[in-house]
Design an enzyme around this catalytic site. Structure first.
Site, mmCIF file in Angstrom:
data_model
loop_
_atom_site.group_PDB
_atom_site.id
_atom_site.type_symbol
_atom_site.label_atom_id
_atom_site.label_comp_id
_atom_site.label_asym_id
_atom_site.label_seq_id
_atom_site.Cartn_x
_atom_site.Cartn_y
_atom_site.Cartn_z
ATOM 1 N N LYS A 1 -14.971 -1.490 20.421
ATOM 2 C CA LYS A 1 -14.750 -2.518 21.458
ATOM 3 C C LYS A 1 -15.199 -2.006 22.825
ATOM 4 O O LYS A 1 -15.790 -2.742 23.609
ATOM 5 C CB LYS A 1 -13.268 -2.909 21.489
ATOM 6 C CG LYS A 1 -12.846 -3.735 20.268
ATOM 7 C CD LYS A 1 -11.366 -4.079 20.294
ATOM 8 C CE LYS A 1 -10.942 -4.788 19.004
ATOM 9 N NZ LYS A 1 -9.541 -5.210 19.003
ATOM 10 N N ARG B 1 4.790 6.202 14.800
ATOM 11 C CA ARG B 1 4.579 7.132 13.689
ATOM 12 C C ARG B 1 3.911 8.399 14.242
ATOM 13 O O ARG B 1 3.031 8.319 15.093
ATOM 14 C CB ARG B 1 3.696 6.500 12.617
ATOM 15 C CG ARG B 1 3.396 7.462 11.481
ATOM 16 C CD ARG B 1 2.674 6.787 10.347
ATOM 17 N NE ARG B 1 3.514 5.824 9.659
ATOM 18 C CZ ARG B 1 3.054 4.772 8.998
ATOM 19 N NH1 ARG B 1 1.769 4.535 8.969
ATOM 20 N NH2 ARG B 1 3.881 3.963 8.388
ATOM 21 N N TYR C 1 0.850 -1.201 0.000
ATOM 22 C CA TYR C 1 0.000 0.000 0.000
ATOM 23 C C TYR C 1 0.889 1.255 0.000
ATOM 24 O O TYR C 1 0.645 2.204 -0.749
ATOM 25 C CB TYR C 1 -0.904 -0.045 1.241
ATOM 26 C CG TYR C 1 -1.689 1.213 1.520
ATOM 27 C CD1 TYR C 1 -2.825 1.535 0.782
ATOM 28 C CD2 TYR C 1 -1.314 2.074 2.565
ATOM 29 C CE1 TYR C 1 -3.557 2.685 1.061
ATOM 30 C CE2 TYR C 1 -2.045 3.222 2.847
ATOM 31 C CZ TYR C 1 -3.163 3.519 2.094
ATOM 32 O OH TYR C 1 -3.883 4.666 2.365
ATOM 33 N N THR D 1 3.197 3.555 18.795
ATOM 34 C CA THR D 1 2.649 4.914 18.850
ATOM 35 C C THR D 1 2.100 5.360 17.491
ATOM 36 O O THR D 1 2.558 4.907 16.440
ATOM 37 C CB THR D 1 3.727 5.931 19.272
ATOM 38 O OG1 THR D 1 4.854 5.789 18.393
ATOM 39 C CG2 THR D 1 4.144 5.731 20.711
HETATM 40 P P1 NAD Z 1 -12.263 4.858 1.864
HETATM 41 O O1 NAD Z 1 -11.897 3.442 1.590
HETATM 42 O O2 NAD Z 1 -13.388 5.135 2.804
HETATM 43 O O3 NAD Z 1 -12.570 5.611 0.493
HETATM 44 C C1 NAD Z 1 -11.984 5.247 -0.713
HETATM 45 C C2 NAD Z 1 -13.112 5.100 -1.702
HETATM 46 O O4 NAD Z 1 -12.562 4.744 -2.975
HETATM 47 C C3 NAD Z 1 -14.106 3.996 -1.334
HETATM 48 O O5 NAD Z 1 -15.411 4.514 -1.186
HETATM 49 C C4 NAD Z 1 -14.026 3.026 -2.501
HETATM 50 O O6 NAD Z 1 -15.255 2.439 -2.860
HETATM 51 C C5 NAD Z 1 -13.500 3.927 -3.608
HETATM 52 N N1 NAD Z 1 -12.908 3.130 -4.662
HETATM 53 C C6 NAD Z 1 -12.020 2.102 -4.534
HETATM 54 N N2 NAD Z 1 -11.761 1.560 -5.722
HETATM 55 C C7 NAD Z 1 -12.507 2.248 -6.631
HETATM 56 C C8 NAD Z 1 -12.673 2.139 -8.025
HETATM 57 N N3 NAD Z 1 -12.022 1.197 -8.734
HETATM 58 N N4 NAD Z 1 -13.522 2.989 -8.647
HETATM 59 C C9 NAD Z 1 -14.201 3.931 -7.943
HETATM 60 N N5 NAD Z 1 -14.069 4.081 -6.603
HETATM 61 C C10 NAD Z 1 -13.230 3.247 -5.963
HETATM 62 O O7 NAD Z 1 -10.937 5.590 2.345
HETATM 63 P P2 NAD Z 1 -10.722 7.030 3.001
HETATM 64 O O8 NAD Z 1 -10.348 6.825 4.416
HETATM 65 O O9 NAD Z 1 -11.856 7.917 2.677
HETATM 66 O O10 NAD Z 1 -9.406 7.478 2.227
HETATM 67 C C11 NAD Z 1 -9.433 8.341 1.104
HETATM 68 C C12 NAD Z 1 -8.025 8.473 0.547
HETATM 69 O O11 NAD Z 1 -7.127 8.945 1.563
HETATM 70 C C13 NAD Z 1 -7.425 7.159 0.037
HETATM 71 O O12 NAD Z 1 -6.634 7.434 -1.101
HETATM 72 C C14 NAD Z 1 -6.519 6.726 1.165
HETATM 73 O O13 NAD Z 1 -5.477 5.896 0.706
HETATM 74 C C15 NAD Z 1 -6.023 8.054 1.676
HETATM 75 N N6 NAD Z 1 -5.596 7.978 3.083
HETATM 76 C C16 NAD Z 1 -6.518 7.808 4.071
HETATM 77 C C17 NAD Z 1 -6.100 7.738 5.396
HETATM 78 C C18 NAD Z 1 -7.084 7.545 6.511
HETATM 79 O O14 NAD Z 1 -6.650 7.487 7.666
HETATM 80 N N7 NAD Z 1 -8.375 7.439 6.260
HETATM 81 C C19 NAD Z 1 -4.732 7.821 5.707
HETATM 82 C C20 NAD Z 1 -3.819 7.989 4.661
HETATM 83 C C21 NAD Z 1 -4.269 8.079 3.356
#
Ligand code: NAD
Length: 321
Positions: A200, A283, A149, A219
């Site tokens: 939980k 982190r 990832y 952390t």
């Molecule tokens: P999430 O999984 O809730 O949202 C991602 C969305 O992308 C989902 O609704 C999923 O259905 C959609 N998706 C996946 N594959 C798809 C496809 N082929 N076509 C169309 N839609 C598709 O995640 P999030 O927490 O809302 O994260 C959003 C972004 O932020 C992501 O790129 C994630 O990697 C990044 N991010 C999030 C966090 C966190 O803590 N939430 C931390 C670091 C990075």
């Protein structure tokens, strides 16, 4: 009226971003494989579709938008990312989405989009000491993320910045650090630590035991969704391309996180430490660069966001009973 496109608008951060941009007066198009799980989307136009397909991307990006946010990714919590079982899907799906979006935006003459990378791209060797992790933006190389990832995020960061250099785009790249809040996944294996711990604790009585993955001394820092969106919109509208951390620098151990949630819940909780996927040992967000470049950094206390999140998850747990 200003217009925005949000890829991943059915997800946790995307669905909150839709609400925020609607409050700001935007016309919003959302696209995702699915609708938001916990509330109706406020998007003016919501397209259900797969962004791995170029034809779908062409029909979604059929014009220029004032703001484009690329948040769609195949992701999840530690139970999804760190087991190794989903590595090929994670890399293939997210990279394909990013390749498609970068190229179609360039072809439609969209000059600027926001891309959400992750703190998971930082090298593991800087995150072995739970008390002194190094996540300054310039510590990214030599690269050694601890998950596929993280490797995909690193690739896609570079992809969007390469379009800046070679195709005169002005894409913006942020590295999110553990975003949490209401209306996020709270059960089923894709939930993150704050949601899992809230669930939980909401499920048990005072004096009961809950299971914690690892020894609890690892952390992390956790950023409340509203501040994440503040940083996201500020970065897109700024003159700085990044990559820049968008995270909290209030670092806590997982044991401290449990104690904080137990205190909010008004319960005494016994911790049973078990084997489980944990990710890196330590982190924390380093917020010097964001402060320097945007004149802003997240400052809200962890407790404030946890109170709102616990209240929402407790409601979900009650409703399920
Ligand atoms: P999430 O999984 O809730 O949202 C991602 C969305 O992308 C989902 O609704 C999923 O259905 C959609 N998706 C996946 N594959 C798809 C496809 N082929 N076509 C169309 N839609 C598709 O995640 P999030 O927490 O809302 O994260 C959003 C972004 O932020 C992501 O790129 C994630 O990697 C990044 N991010 C999030 C966090 C966190 O803590 N939430 C931390 C670091 C990075």
């Amino acid at each position: 009226m200003k217009t925005a496109l949000i890829c991943g608008a059915g997800g946790f951060i995307g669905s909150h971003l839709v609400k925020r941009l609607k409050r700001e007066g935007f016309w919003v198009r959302g696209v995702d494989l699915k609708r938001p799980e916990f509330a109706e989307s406020e998007a003016d136009d919501f397209i259900i579709g797969d962004l791995r397909e170029q034809s779908l991307c062409r029909s979604v990006v059929d014009r220029t938008f004032d703001e484009v946010y690329q948040l769609a990714a195949d992701m999840g919590g530690a139970g999804y990312i760190f087991t190794g079982e989903n590595d090929a899907d994670i890399m293939h799906n997210s990279a394909t989405i990013n390749l498609n979006i970068a190229d179609i935006c360039h072809k439609r003459n969209i000059k600027r989009l926001f891309y959400s990378s992750s703190a998971c791209m930082y090298p593991q060797y800087n995150q072995l000491d739970p008390d002194n992790p190094n996540c300054s933006e310039d510590s990214a190389y030599p690269a050694a993320p601890d998950s596929e990832y993280g490797w995909e995020k690193l690739f896609s960061e570079r992809l969007f910045l390469a379009y800046n250099r070679n195709h005169a785009m002005q894409n913006r790249v942020a590295r999110f650090h553990n975003i949490f809040g209401p209306e996020g996944t709270w059960e089923g294996g894709k939930e993150k630590a704050p949601a899992a711990i809230c669930r939980k604790i909401a499920e048990v009585n005072s004096g009961d035991t809950i299971e914690i993955w690892g020894d609890g001394t690892q952390t992390r820092s956790f950023l409340y969704i509203e501040e994440c969106l503040e940083g996201t919109t500020r970065l897109l509208r700024s003159g700085f391309e990044g990559p820049v951390n968008i995270g909290s620098d209030e670092m806590v151990s997982i044991n401290q996180l449990v104690d904080l949630v137990a205190d909010i819940a008004g319960k005494t909780i016994v911790k049973n430490h078990i084997e489980g996927p944990q990710g890196v040992r330590g982190r924390n967000s380093d917020n010097r660069l964001i402060k320097e470049k945007l004149g802003w950094r997240p400052t809200a206390p962890l407790r404030t966001g946890l109170e709102k999140t616990y209240a929402w998850i407790e409601q979900q747990v009650q409703a399920r009973r």
